[in-house]
Design a protein around this motif. Structure first.
Motif, PDB file in Angstrom:
ATOM      1  N   ASN A   1      -2.766   2.479   4.804  1.00  0.00           N
ATOM      2  CA  ASN A   1      -2.186   1.309   5.467  1.00  0.00           C
ATOM      3  C   ASN A   1      -0.658   1.344   5.450  1.00  0.00           C
ATOM      4  OD1 ASN A   1      -4.738   0.290   5.973  1.00  0.00           O
ATOM      5  ND2 ASN A   1      -4.766  -1.023   4.155  1.00  0.00           N
ATOM      6  N   SER A   2      -0.101   1.927   4.408  1.00  0.00           N
ATOM      7  CA  SER A   2       1.364   1.970   4.292  1.00  0.00           C
ATOM      8  C   SER A   2       2.009   2.872   5.340  1.00  0.00           C
ATOM      9  CB  SER A   2       1.763   2.438   2.885  1.00  0.00           C
ATOM     10  OG  SER A   2       1.362   3.799   2.672  1.00  0.00           O
TER      11      SER A   2
ATOM     12  N   ARG B   1      -5.126   1.703   0.835  1.00  0.00           N
ATOM     13  CA  ARG B   1      -3.813   1.038   0.827  1.00  0.00           C
ATOM     14  C   ARG B   1      -2.688   2.034   1.122  1.00  0.00           C
ATOM     15  NH1 ARG B   1      -4.804   0.490  -4.927  1.00  0.00           N
ATOM     16  NH2 ARG B   1      -3.488   1.895  -6.159  1.00  0.00           N
ATOM     17  N   ASN B   2      -2.870   3.302   0.698  1.00  0.00           N
ATOM     18  CA  ASN B   2      -1.856   4.312   1.019  1.00  0.00           C
ATOM     19  C   ASN B   2      -1.878   4.653   2.509  1.00  0.00           C
ATOM     20  OD1 ASN B   2      -1.157   4.379  -1.682  1.00  0.00           O
ATOM     21  ND2 ASN B   2      -2.385   6.196  -2.144  1.00  0.00           N
TER      22      ASN B   2
ATOM     23  N   GLY C   1      -2.687  -3.312  10.581  1.00  0.00           N
ATOM     24  CA  GLY C   1      -2.662  -2.015   9.925  1.00  0.00           C
ATOM     25  C   GLY C   1      -3.048  -0.901  10.893  1.00  0.00           C
TER      26      GLY C   1
ATOM     27  N   SER D   1       2.793   9.692   8.399  1.00  0.00           N
ATOM     28  CA  SER D   1       2.891   9.453   6.954  1.00  0.00           C
ATOM     29  C   SER D   1       4.079  10.214   6.366  1.00  0.00           C
ATOM     30  CB  SER D   1       1.597   9.871   6.260  1.00  0.00           C
ATOM     31  OG  SER D   1       1.380  11.259   6.413  1.00  0.00           O
TER      32      SER D   1
ATOM     33  N   THR E   1       4.265   1.348   8.014  1.00  0.00           N
ATOM     34  CA  THR E   1       5.639   0.964   7.698  1.00  0.00           C
ATOM     35  C   THR E   1       6.558   2.174   7.629  1.00  0.00           C
ATOM     36  OG1 THR E   1       5.208   1.054   5.313  1.00  0.00           O
ATOM     37  CG2 THR E   1       4.818  -1.055   6.431  1.00  0.00           C
ATOM     38  N   SER E   2       6.042   3.324   8.005  1.00  0.00           N
ATOM     39  CA  SER E   2       6.828   4.545   7.927  1.00  0.00           C
ATOM     40  C   SER E   2       7.953   4.523   8.958  1.00  0.00           C
ATOM     41  CB  SER E   2       5.931   5.768   8.165  1.00  0.00           C
ATOM     42  OG  SER E   2       6.706   6.941   8.299  1.00  0.00           O
TER      43      SER E   2
END
Length: 209
Positions: free
Chosen positions: A139-140, A136-137, A200, A161, A143-144
């Motif tokens: 995948n985030s 999940r980190n 993702g 990231s 959105t960076s």
């Protein structure tokens, strides 16, 4: 005297008895086999070969088996081509190892074999990265706000990231053809750069120390 003469006469003119003709138990001639087969078919009986199979079925066994073998080989060839060219690995399958596998020595060699990490035409990859972070980190990262053009100069955007992730970098030290590939293992932390779609991360591009 007359009686003896008559009996002698009949013994003289009586034809000699014919000897019974010896029976031939050998293999019948082609004409006899055809006659037997026609007679059996006429009587509604089925002719069998020495292997116990019907004669009519025995004729079609070999071509049928050959056809089945050819189809099977073609299926294996097609499946092999699909495995080598059509496999679509996800970024998680290729690069994510969380929690990190408990491999005390030769981590990279073990993981490359386990994940089937290889280049085109079964060549050894020059380097590979395994990320030890929660999916999940990872995948985030999509959105960076740190977006950039990917290094291959395409119109695709890459995302970096915001934090450093733990990772293992594998660098090739020996071998050219998979699976005879040997790697040097280095543990480090770094920023990751990935491409994304609506679902993702899609591909891992590189890392930044």
């Amino acid at each position: 005297m007359r009686r003896c003469f008559c009996s002698t006469f009949f013994r003289v003119i009586r034809p000699a008895a014919r000897r019974p003709k010896a029976l031939n138990f050998g293999s019948p001639s082609g004409q006899q086999r055809r006659y037997v087969k026609q007679e059996a078919n006429h009587q509604g009986k089925e002719v069998f070969t020495s292997s116990g199979l019907p004669a009519e079925d025995a004729k079609g066994i070999s071509p049928l088996m050959i056809l089945m073998v050819i189809i099977y080989l073609m299926f294996l060839f097609w499946e092999n081509e699909q495995n080598e060219e059509g496999e679509a690995y996800t970024i998680e399958q290729l690069h994510v190892d969380y929690p990190q596998s408990d491999v005390p020595v030769r981590y990279c060699n073990h993981m490359v074999l386990q994940r089937v990490i290889r280049g085109p035409d079964n060549t050894c990859k020059m380097d590979h990265v395994f990320i030890h972070e929660r999916p999940r980190n990872i995948n985030s990262v999509c959105t960076s706000p740190k977006m950039m053009t990917c290094q291959n100069h395409s119109a695709t955007l890459c995302f970096q990231s915001l934090t450093k992730f733990k990772m293992t970098v594998c660098q090739l030290i020996e071998g050219t053809r998979y699976p005879a590939c040997r790697y040097h293992t280095s543990s480090m932390e770094g920023f990751i750069v990935v491409t994304c779609d609506n679902m993702g991360p899609v591909t891992f591009q590189r890392y930044i120390k």
